[in-house]
Design a protein around this motif. Structure first.
Motif, PDB file in Angstrom:
ATOM      1  N   GLY A  64       3.808  -1.209  -1.991  1.00 48.13           N
ATOM      2  CA  GLY A  64       2.526  -0.539  -2.194  1.00 48.13           C
ATOM      3  C   GLY A  64       2.675   0.755  -2.957  1.00 48.13           C
ATOM      4  N   LEU A  65       3.806   1.447  -2.754  1.00 41.24           N
ATOM      5  CA  LEU A  65       4.066   2.686  -3.490  1.00 41.24           C
ATOM      6  C   LEU A  65       4.149   2.422  -4.987  1.00 41.24           C
ATOM      7  CD1 LEU A  65       4.974   5.674  -3.704  1.00 41.24           C
ATOM      8  CD2 LEU A  65       7.310   4.897  -3.249  1.00 41.24           C
ATOM      9  N   PHE A  66       4.839   1.356  -5.370  1.00 43.43           N
ATOM     10  CA  PHE A  66       4.991   1.038  -6.790  1.00 43.43           C
ATOM     11  C   PHE A  66       3.695   0.507  -7.395  1.00 43.43           C
ATOM     12  CE2 PHE A  66       9.511   0.824  -5.498  1.00 43.43           C
ATOM     13  CZ  PHE A  66      10.014   1.714  -6.426  1.00 43.43           C
ATOM     14  N   VAL A  67       2.862  -0.135  -6.565  1.00 49.57           N
ATOM     15  CA  VAL A  67       1.622  -0.737  -7.087  1.00 49.57           C
ATOM     16  C   VAL A  67       0.493   0.285  -7.150  1.00 49.57           C
ATOM     17  CG1 VAL A  67      -0.156  -2.495  -6.684  1.00 49.57           C
ATOM     18  CG2 VAL A  67       2.252  -3.038  -6.276  1.00 49.57           C
ATOM     19  N   PHE A  68       0.308   1.079  -6.073  1.00 50.20           N
ATOM     20  CA  PHE A  68      -0.861   1.957  -5.978  1.00 50.20           C
ATOM     21  C   PHE A  68      -0.545   3.443  -6.111  1.00 50.20           C
ATOM     22  CE2 PHE A  68      -1.998  -1.833  -3.368  1.00 50.20           C
ATOM     23  CZ  PHE A  68      -2.998  -2.316  -4.194  1.00 50.20           C
ATOM     24  N   GLY A  69       0.736   3.797  -6.129  1.00 48.65           N
ATOM     25  CA  GLY A  69       1.098   5.189  -6.335  1.00 48.65           C
ATOM     26  C   GLY A  69       1.358   5.943  -5.039  1.00 48.65           C
ATOM     27  N   PRO A  70       1.905   7.174  -5.163  1.00 51.81           N
ATOM     28  CA  PRO A  70       2.318   7.949  -3.993  1.00 51.81           C
ATOM     29  C   PRO A  70       1.166   8.428  -3.112  1.00 51.81           C
ATOM     30  CG  PRO A  70       2.588   9.237  -6.002  1.00 51.81           C
ATOM     31  CD  PRO A  70       2.270   7.843  -6.430  1.00 51.81           C
ATOM     32  N   ALA A  71       0.024   8.783  -3.700  1.00 47.85           N
ATOM     33  CA  ALA A  71      -1.092   9.313  -2.909  1.00 47.85           C
ATOM     34  C   ALA A  71      -1.572   8.272  -1.900  1.00 47.85           C
ATOM     35  CB  ALA A  71      -2.231   9.744  -3.819  1.00 47.85           C
ATOM     36  N   GLN A  72      -1.814   7.054  -2.394  1.00 50.00           N
ATOM     37  CA  GLN A  72      -2.266   5.971  -1.513  1.00 50.00           C
ATOM     38  C   GLN A  72      -1.240   5.693  -0.421  1.00 50.00           C
ATOM     39  OE1 GLN A  72      -4.424   5.553  -4.015  1.00 50.00           O
ATOM     40  NE2 GLN A  72      -6.050   4.212  -3.274  1.00 50.00           N
ATOM     41  N   THR A  73       0.029   5.759  -0.794  1.00 54.05           N
ATOM     42  CA  THR A  73       1.097   5.470   0.164  1.00 54.05           C
ATOM     43  C   THR A  73       1.171   6.533   1.247  1.00 54.05           C
ATOM     44  OG1 THR A  73       2.371   4.361  -1.573  1.00 54.05           O
ATOM     45  CG2 THR A  73       3.566   5.012   0.406  1.00 54.05           C
ATOM     46  N   MET A  74       0.985   7.792   0.869  1.00 56.78           N
ATOM     47  CA  MET A  74       1.012   8.866   1.868  1.00 56.78           C
ATOM     48  C   MET A  74      -0.128   8.720   2.867  1.00 56.78           C
ATOM     49  SD  MET A  74       2.303  12.329  -0.105  1.00 56.78           S
ATOM     50  CE  MET A  74       1.218  12.196  -1.525  1.00 56.78           C
ATOM     51  N   TYR A  75      -1.305   8.344   2.371  1.00 52.12           N
ATOM     52  CA  TYR A  75      -2.428   8.111   3.281  1.00 52.12           C
ATOM     53  C   TYR A  75      -2.169   6.885   4.161  1.00 52.12           C
ATOM     54  CZ  TYR A  75      -5.446  11.618   1.116  1.00 52.12           C
ATOM     55  OH  TYR A  75      -5.985  12.799   0.690  1.00 52.12           O
ATOM     56  N   ALA A  76      -1.495   5.889   3.599  1.00 53.21           N
ATOM     57  CA  ALA A  76      -1.154   4.697   4.386  1.00 53.21           C
ATOM     58  C   ALA A  76      -0.181   5.055   5.513  1.00 53.21           C
ATOM     59  CB  ALA A  76      -0.538   3.635   3.480  1.00 53.21           C
ATOM     60  N   ILE A  77       0.779   5.926   5.215  1.00 53.74           N
ATOM     61  CA  ILE A  77       1.742   6.367   6.237  1.00 53.74           C
ATOM     62  C   ILE A  77       1.019   7.162   7.330  1.00 53.74           C
ATOM     63  CG2 ILE A  77       3.729   7.862   6.661  1.00 53.74           C
ATOM     64  CD1 ILE A  77       4.741   7.056   3.866  1.00 53.74           C
ATOM     65  N   ALA A  78       0.023   7.967   6.920  1.00 52.55           N
ATOM     66  CA  ALA A  78      -0.778   8.696   7.912  1.00 52.55           C
ATOM     67  C   ALA A  78      -1.530   7.717   8.803  1.00 52.55           C
ATOM     68  CB  ALA A  78      -1.761   9.628   7.206  1.00 52.55           C
ATOM     69  N   ALA A  79      -2.045   6.636   8.202  1.00 53.30           N
ATOM     70  CA  ALA A  79      -2.751   5.611   8.975  1.00 53.30           C
ATOM     71  C   ALA A  79      -1.810   4.932   9.966  1.00 53.30           C
ATOM     72  CB  ALA A  79      -3.363   4.576   8.035  1.00 53.30           C
ATOM     73  N   ILE A  80      -0.569   4.691   9.549  1.00 56.30           N
ATOM     74  CA  ILE A  80       0.425   4.071  10.434  1.00 56.30           C
ATOM     75  C   ILE A  80       0.713   4.986  11.622  1.00 56.30           C
ATOM     76  CG2 ILE A  80       2.836   3.325  10.609  1.00 56.30           C
ATOM     77  CD1 ILE A  80       2.618   2.558   7.616  1.00 56.30           C
ATOM     78  N   PHE A  81       0.834   6.278  11.360  1.00 62.06           N
ATOM     79  CA  PHE A  81       1.102   7.247  12.429  1.00 62.06           C
ATOM     80  C   PHE A  81      -0.034   7.244  13.458  1.00 62.06           C
ATOM     81  CE2 PHE A  81       0.654  11.524  14.228  1.00 62.06           C
ATOM     82  CZ  PHE A  81       1.915  11.691  14.802  1.00 62.06           C
ATOM     83  N   VAL A  82      -1.277   7.317  12.959  1.00 67.20           N
ATOM     84  CA  VAL A  82      -2.436   7.315  13.861  1.00 67.20           C
ATOM     85  C   VAL A  82      -2.500   5.991  14.622  1.00 67.20           C
ATOM     86  CG1 VAL A  82      -4.959   7.385  13.974  1.00 67.20           C
ATOM     87  CG2 VAL A  82      -3.735   8.919  12.423  1.00 67.20           C
TER      88      VAL A  82
END
Length: 292
Positions: free
Chosen positions: A172-190
């Motif tokens: 997902g990082l390579f497809v959608f970029g770092p911003a989307q991935t950082m928000y995805a990681i935040a979603a995983i944490f929550v």
């Protein structure tokens, strides 16, 4: 021969169905519109849909989930047996069906990435937690990790699962970029935190270990005034070698101040250690039946 409790089985599958439906809503309303790849087959499905959305027949997330789970379930059926995969089969098929049905529902939510990651993560964690409480899963990376573990016994299922999910997140990082991935990681944490609260409970208790010169009086006073059970554990001082009684008492969070005041009143020199107890069953805290 063990008699099947059909009422209990029905309730278990009802909980799994509810939890998976909530997870499906989180994926459809929050993760998919914002391309939040949080791992699992849903994350892989979002990537595949991104690359096929301009095709005549795009590959939706539900089809990816269903299409990859079927061969995994067939392999698991042979390796693990039908008894061990029935709930996984139900969860995987039901999630695909929920995602398919939701395609006919317009998304009324207009959220930014931050809100999508926070509320999507919370909703997903709530749903997964409900399903996990009844040993339900949706297959995918969890089932893959279980099968891989059968081949490579040296690696634990959680470590294999982590490699698979983070591999998908990296895609997902390579497809959608770092911003989307950082928000995805935040979603995983929550998601992880909410899931823990649902599985373990949010009414955490406190455990107090008390060492006092007058442990007998301390134990009696705590029992009478706190209306909580007190257990005396045998111990001894390593330096002095003198025998000591260690009193253990479990209380609700809002009772810990009263306990400390009571201990101070009885023995100001008492040694007290207070720790968290994430789940307590029995003697005024709920029963095993309530939690299972």
């Amino acid at each position: 021969m063990t008699k099947i409790n059909y009422k209990k089985v029905f309730v278990e599958y009802l909980h799994i169905a509810l939890g998976v439906a909530i997870l499906g809503a989180a994926i459809y309303f929050f993760f998919m519109p914002h391309n939040l790849v949080v791992g699992g087959l849903s994350g892989l499905g979002i990537i595949i849909y991104h690359y096929t959305q301009d095709w005549i027949f795009p590959i939706p997330v539900w089809l990816t989930n269903f299409g990859i789970n079927i061969p995994l379930l067939l392999i698991a059926l042979k390796v693990l047996g039908a008894k061990f995969i029935m709930k996984t089969l139900f969860g995987a098929v039901w999630l695909s069906l929920v995602l398919l049905l939701l395609e006919f529902v317009p998304n009324p939510l207009e959220t930014d990435l931050l809100l999508a990651s926070l509320f999507g993560g919370a909703l997903a964690g709530f749903g997964v937690g409900i399903a996990f409480r009844k040993n339900g899963t949706t297959g995918g990376s969890t089932l893959t990790a279980t099968l891989v573990h059968r081949i490579t016994k040296k690696s634990s299922i959680p470590s294999i699962l982590m490699v698979i999910d983070w591999g998908i997140i990296l895609m997902g990082l390579f497809v959608f970029g770092p911003a989307q991935t950082m928000y995805a990681i935040a979603a995983i944490f929550v998601c992880t935190k909410v899931m823990e609260y649902v599985i373990e409970g949010i009414n955490f208790a406190k455990v107090a270990y008390i060492i006092s010169e007058d442990s007998n009086k301390m134990g009696r006073e705590l029992t009478e005034k706190m209306q909580r059970g007190v257990t005396s554990l045998d111990g001894h001082g390593v330096y002095s070698g003198a025998p000591k009684s260690v009193l253990m008492c479990v209380v609700a969070k809002n009772e810990i101040i009263k306990l400390k005041e009571l201990v101070k009143e009885i023995d100001p020199n008492a040694f007290v250690v207070v720790t968290e107890a994430k789940e307590v069953l029995g003697q005024g805290f709920g029963t095993m039946e309530d939690k299972l």
